[in-house]
Design an enzyme around this catalytic site. Structure first.
Site, PDB file in Angstrom:
ATOM      1  N   HIS A 110     -52.131  10.596  -2.042  1.00  0.00           N
ATOM      2  CA  HIS A 110     -50.786  10.149  -2.775  1.00  0.00           C
ATOM      3  C   HIS A 110     -50.272   9.091  -2.623  1.00  0.00           C
ATOM      4  CE1 HIS A 110     -47.353  10.923  -4.609  1.00  0.00           C
ATOM      5  NE2 HIS A 110     -47.738  11.563  -6.083  1.00  0.00           N
ATOM      6  N   GLN A 134     -50.179  21.047  -2.961  1.00  0.00           N
ATOM      7  CA  GLN A 134     -50.944  21.189  -4.031  1.00  0.00           C
ATOM      8  C   GLN A 134     -51.585  22.802  -4.073  1.00  0.00           C
ATOM      9  OE1 GLN A 134     -50.723  20.041  -7.920  1.00  0.00           O
ATOM     10  NE2 GLN A 134     -50.095  18.119  -6.858  1.00  0.00           N
ATOM     11  N   LYS A 140     -43.353  22.207  -7.053  1.00  0.00           N
ATOM     12  CA  LYS A 140     -44.398  22.817  -7.138  1.00  0.00           C
ATOM     13  C   LYS A 140     -44.488  24.269  -7.696  1.00  0.00           C
ATOM     14  CE  LYS A 140     -46.239  18.101  -6.626  1.00  0.00           C
ATOM     15  NZ  LYS A 140     -46.118  17.240  -7.480  1.00  0.00           N
TER      16      LYS A 140
END
Length: 415
Positions: free
Chosen positions: A129, A209, A232
């Site tokens: 990312h 993630q 998240k």
């Protein structure tokens, strides 16, 4: 396939009742939210924890002796301890920041400025990312350092064949994602850390993630820095965590300066507070930390193993559905056991934005674009992909709805 009891007893229908937003309808269709890699939805327990703080204990922390200030400080520090338990770490290594991006910028700025030298090398991967790429580009430019990159295989798995070569001097640090936000690939961080430490190289991990979706222990991974975001993992936006070995935090200079991070200030010089407070300048997001505490409680009550198993079941189903739709290219591993509930794809030569627009007409939310990973897009040979990302509240029925909507995409664009 039944949705009520899925994968080791995860009661998805009961879970969905905890998330008010999932009751929404989009264009008169039930909301099918498949964009949790961008941000997760929030359960009532988290919303209520934030609301309760502002209604009953709102005050600044570490600055007062009155009752509200003491309550707020206690709640804030309890959140730090809770986050430490969540990732199996020591509380003094937990620094509250805004998000993963700020955490990685802190390391790239502070660590690189003090503990790296001109000519040193930092190793990254081509699938990072931008948050784990651009800060290191800036650090390398400022400090006259070198960047090197691990490639991926054609099926989206990190290629470790050149790892030992890249870890040789002058490499001082490797920074990589635990789980790809585009391909869903779960990288073998423990193996990378073992080989890196054998070469005297430190390891920084973007866990944005992975921490929300699977058990993560910094002790077992044996890494030196680990960053993740609250939003998240069912927590509020605007709160994130950097965990670092306390001995490294001791050696690193402050990232931001101001109140709370000081020991003693004179007109001539300043000394710093103890870690981790040295890195928390100004008024923190107390409500965010409290909401994140509640999110940890919520996720642990469900069980990270059960959440991960449920997502793997959904991923297997999703891959099968994409094959059934036809004319779909999937990027990344086809083995659901190697993935973390993120699947990127394209439908024939239809642009990903057009695919996402048609899906939205069916009430289905997916991400479309380069996913803040432009070098990876170039490696894949595409300008963009559509991405479906799964979480604990998604159902097999929703996967089937995505398949039906993608069939509509094919009809509309005649592919």
């Amino acid at each position: 396939m039944a949705d009520t009891v899925v994968s080791r007893g995860l009661d998805v229908e009961r879970i969905r009742a905890d998330f008010p937003i999932l009751q929404r309808r989009i264009r008169d269709e039930p909301l099918v939210y498949l964009d949790s890699a961008a941000t997760s939805q929030k359960p009532s327990a988290v919303l209520e924890a934030v609301d309760d703080y502002y209604r009953t204990s709102n005050a600044n922390v570490h600055r007062g002796v009155h009752t509200l200030a003491s309550e707020a400080t206690d709640l804030y520090e309890l959140a730090r301890q809770r986050l430490a338990r969540f990732i199996d770490a020591a509380p003094e290594g937990i620094v509250f920041v805004r998000n993963t991006t700020e955490a990685l910028n802190l390391v790239a700025s502070s660590f690189a400025r003090e503990l790296l030298s001109p000519g040193d090398r930092i190793v990254l991967t081509i699938s990072e990312h931008h948050s784990n790429l651009v800060p290191w580009q800036l650090a390398a430019e400022r400090g006259r350092m070198e960047l090197a990159f691990l490639d991926i295989t054609d099926d989206g798995v990190l290629n470790l064949d050149t790892l030992d070569e890249l870890l040789a001097p002058p490499t001082k640090l490797i920074s990589l994602s635990h789980l790809s936000n585009v391909l869903g690939t779960i990288n073998n961080v423990a193996e990378v850390a073992r080989r890196a430490h054998a070469a005297g190289v430190l390891v920084c991990v973007d866990a944005a993630q992975s921490v929300p979706h699977m058990p993560v222990s910094v002790r077992q991974l044996d890494v030196d820095f680990l960053a993740f975001s609250g939003h998240k993992m069912c927590g509020p936006m605007g709160i994130g965590v950097l965990w670092a070995r306390p001995e490294l935090l001791e050696r690193m200079p402050p990232f931001l300066a101001g109140g709370s991070m000081i020991g003693r200030v004179t007109l001539e010089r300043t000394t710093w507070n103890t870690v981790p407070h040295k890195f928390e300048a100004g008024t923190p997001d107390v409500a965010g930390a409290i909401g994140l505490h509640a999110a940890c409680d919520y996720l642990d009550a469900l069980g990270l193993d059960s959440i991960h198993a449920h997502e793997q079941s959904l991923t297997r189903h999703l891959l099968d559905v994409l094959d059934e739709v036809g004319a779909v290219t999937v990027y990344g591993p086809r083995d659901a056991t190697a993935q973390g509930g993120v699947v990127s794809f394209n439908v024939a030569d239809v642009h990903a934005h057009d695919v996402a627009t048609i899906l939205d007409r069916h009430g289905i939310a997916v991400r479309a674009g380069h996913h803040c990973a432009q070098p990876l897009m170039r490696r894949l040979g595409v300008p963009a992909t559509a991405r479906a990302s799964l979480y604990l509240y998604n159902t097999h029925t929703e996967i089937d709805a995505l398949g039906a909507a993608l069939s509509d995409v094919r009809k509309i664009f005649r592919v």
